[in-house]
Enzyme design. Structure first.
Site, PDB file in Angstrom:
ATOM      1  N   HIS A  74      42.576 -64.829 -23.923  1.00 12.21           N
ATOM      2  CA  HIS A  74      41.848 -63.823 -24.812  1.00 12.21           C
ATOM      3  C   HIS A  74      42.444 -62.549 -24.920  1.00 12.21           C
ATOM      4  O   HIS A  74      42.544 -61.914 -25.971  1.00 12.21           O
ATOM      5  CB  HIS A  74      40.477 -63.546 -24.203  1.00 12.21           C
ATOM      6  CG  HIS A  74      39.510 -64.784 -23.957  1.00 12.21           C
ATOM      7  ND1 HIS A  74      39.042 -65.484 -25.005  1.00 12.21           N
ATOM      8  CD2 HIS A  74      39.290 -65.588 -22.537  1.00 12.21           C
ATOM      9  CE1 HIS A  74      38.409 -66.497 -24.318  1.00 12.21           C
ATOM     10  NE2 HIS A  74      38.614 -66.514 -23.136  1.00 12.21           N
TER      11      HIS A  74
HETATM   12  C1  BDR Z   1      36.880 -61.663 -22.195  1.00 11.12           C
HETATM   13  O1  BDR Z   1      35.899 -61.731 -21.020  1.00 11.12           O
HETATM   14  C2  BDR Z   1      36.750 -61.956 -19.943  1.00 11.12           C
HETATM   15  O2  BDR Z   1      36.541 -63.289 -19.349  1.00 11.12           O
HETATM   16  C3  BDR Z   1      38.155 -61.867 -20.495  1.00 11.12           C
HETATM   17  O3  BDR Z   1      39.101 -61.206 -19.764  1.00 11.12           O
HETATM   18  C4  BDR Z   1      38.092 -61.383 -21.845  1.00 11.12           C
HETATM   19  O4  BDR Z   1      38.428 -60.130 -21.814  1.00 11.12           O
HETATM   20  C5  BDR Z   1      36.587 -63.322 -23.008  1.00 11.12           C
HETATM   21  O5  BDR Z   1      35.430 -63.368 -23.410  1.00 11.12           O
END
Ligand code: BDR
Ligand code: CA
Length: 315
Positions: free
Chosen positions: A239
Site C-alpha cells: 500500500h
Molecule cells: C494502510 O493501512 C495500513 O495497514 C497500511 O500501512 C496502509 O498505510 C492500508 O489500508
C-alpha cells in the site's frame, strides 16, 4: 542531481517500513525527516520502530513523535494484528542506542522543514492524516510551502475496514477532511490500486541475493507477509510503497483528477472517501486519484529502489 526533499509521515507498520527504505535509497529523494503517527499500532511503537530503523540502517534522519490519537477519540486505536503487536510483524529491530528523537513535535518539524525548503518540500503521507491536519491548522502559511502530498488512503470504490472506508482515512476522517481542503496539490493512492500491488517470492529472493542490511530486512518483512497471506490474511500488499511509486515511478499508475472529500458523519460510511469520478458535483478537482496500476512495472521499480542500498555502500 538535485534531490527532491521529502518528509515521510507514517504509522510504521510493515509496509510503511518498506516505503521508508525505498525512499532512503532512491537517488532522486532526500528524506529530510520521519514523523510518527498513531495508526497501525500504538504511537509509542511507531516512534520506536522509526528510530530503531534509522539507527539499524545507519541513517541520520530526524525522527519526530506526533499525534498519539485521532482528532475524535473514538476508541479506534485499531490493531487487528495485520502488522503484529508492535508494527513490524513478528520481527523486532535492535533498540536504538545512540539516537534521540527530534525535540520538535511532528507538526513543528514539518513546518520548519517546509520553510527551509522554500516551497519544494513533498510529503509522503502513509498513515492517518492527524499530524498533517494539525500542522495545517497551526500554520496557515503551510499550504503555500508544500509542493505535493502523495498519500496512501481511501478508495474510489470499497474499503478494507468495512464496505466503504480504507484504514488510514477511517482512523481520522476529520483530519483527512482538513487535508483534502488545504488546496495543496495531491495524489491519492488508494485501495483501487494498492489491493493489486502484491509482491511475490521472487522479489524477496532477489532482495536477499542483493544482501545488504536494508534489502535483507525488506525480504524479512516480505516473508512475514507471505506467512500472513498463507494463514488467510492480507497478501504482501505494498500500500504505502505504491504512494512513493506514484512520486518516483509515475508511469506505473494511471490517475484522474477528481473532487474528493471525506464522509465524517455517516453511520455506516464514516471515513469514506467520496471520489467524484464523473464530475457530477460540479466542484473543481482537488486530487489526482490513482485508478489503474501496472503491477510488474511497480514491483520492478520497488525492488530496484531497495537494491540501490548496495550501490550506496550499505552493509
Ligand atoms: C494502510 O493501512 C495500513 O495497514 C497500511 O500501512 C496502509 O498505510 C492500508 O489500508
Ligand atoms: Ca501505513
Amino acid at each position: 542531481m538535485q534531490k527532491r526533499p521529502f518528509i515521510i509521515d507514517c504509522d510504521t507498520g510493515t509496509d510503511d517500513a518498506i516505503a521508508i527504505i525505498a525512499a532512503l535509497y532512491s537517488e532522486e529523494v532526500e528524506v529530510k525527516a520521519i514523523t510518527s503517527v498513531n495508526g497501525n499500532v500504538e504511537h509509542k511503537y511507531v516512534c520506536h520502530n522509526n528510530l530503531n530503523l534509522m539507527e539499524y540502517l545507519d541513517q541520520k534522519v530526524p525522527v519526530a513523535k506526533g499525534a498519539n490519537m485521532p482528532f475524535r477519540d473514538n476508541g479506534l486505536h485499531a490493531n487487528d494484528g495485520t502488522h503484529g503487536k508492535t508494527g513490524l510483524g513478528d520481527l523486532t529491530l535492535p533498540e536504538a542506542q545512540h539516537s534521540e528523537f527530534d525535540p520538535r513535535i511532528a507538526s513543528q518539524l514539518i513546518h520548519d522543514v517546509a520553510v527551509e525548503e522554500k516551497g519544494e518540500l513533498e510529503l509522503l503521507v502513509i498513515g492517518p492524516m492527524t499530524n498533517i491536519a494539525i500542522a495545517l491548522l497551526q500554520y496557515p502559511d503551510l499550504p503555500g510551502l508544500i509542493k505535493h502530498i502523495w498519500f496512501m488512503g481511501g478508495a474510489a470504490v470499497g474499503g478494507n475496514v468495512n464496505t466503504t472506508a480504507e484504514f488510514n482515512i477511517w482512523v481520522d476522517p476529520e483530519a483527512a477532511h482538513v487535508v483534502m481542503g488545504s488546496g495543496i496539490p495531491m495524489t491519492m493512492v488508494g485501495l483501487d490500486v494498492t489491493l493489486k500491488a502484491a509482491m511475490i517470492e521472487e522479489d524477496a529472493a532477489e532482495l536477499r541475493a542483493c544482501g545488504t542490511r536494508a534489502a535483507n530486512f525488506v525480504a524479512d518483512l516480505l516473508d512475514y507477509m507471505f506467512r500472513r497471506r498463507d494463514m488467510g490474511q492480507e497478501d504482501a500488499l505494498m500500500h504505502d510503497a505504491l504512494a512513493l511509486g506514484a512520486a518516483l515511478c509515475p508511469d506505473c499508475l494511471v490517475c484522474k483528477d477528481c473532487y474528493v472529500d471525506i464522509e465524517c458523519f455517516g453511520q455506516y460510511t464514516r471515513g469514506h472517501t467520496a471520489v467524484d469520478l464523473k464530475g457530477r458535483s460540479g466542484k473543481k478537482p482537488n486530487v489526482s486519484v490513482a485508478l489503474e496500476i501496472d503491477v510488474p512495472m511497480f514491483r520492478r521499480w520497488l525492488v530496484d529502489a531497495v537494491k540501490k542500498s548496495a550501490k550506496l555502500g550499505d552493509k
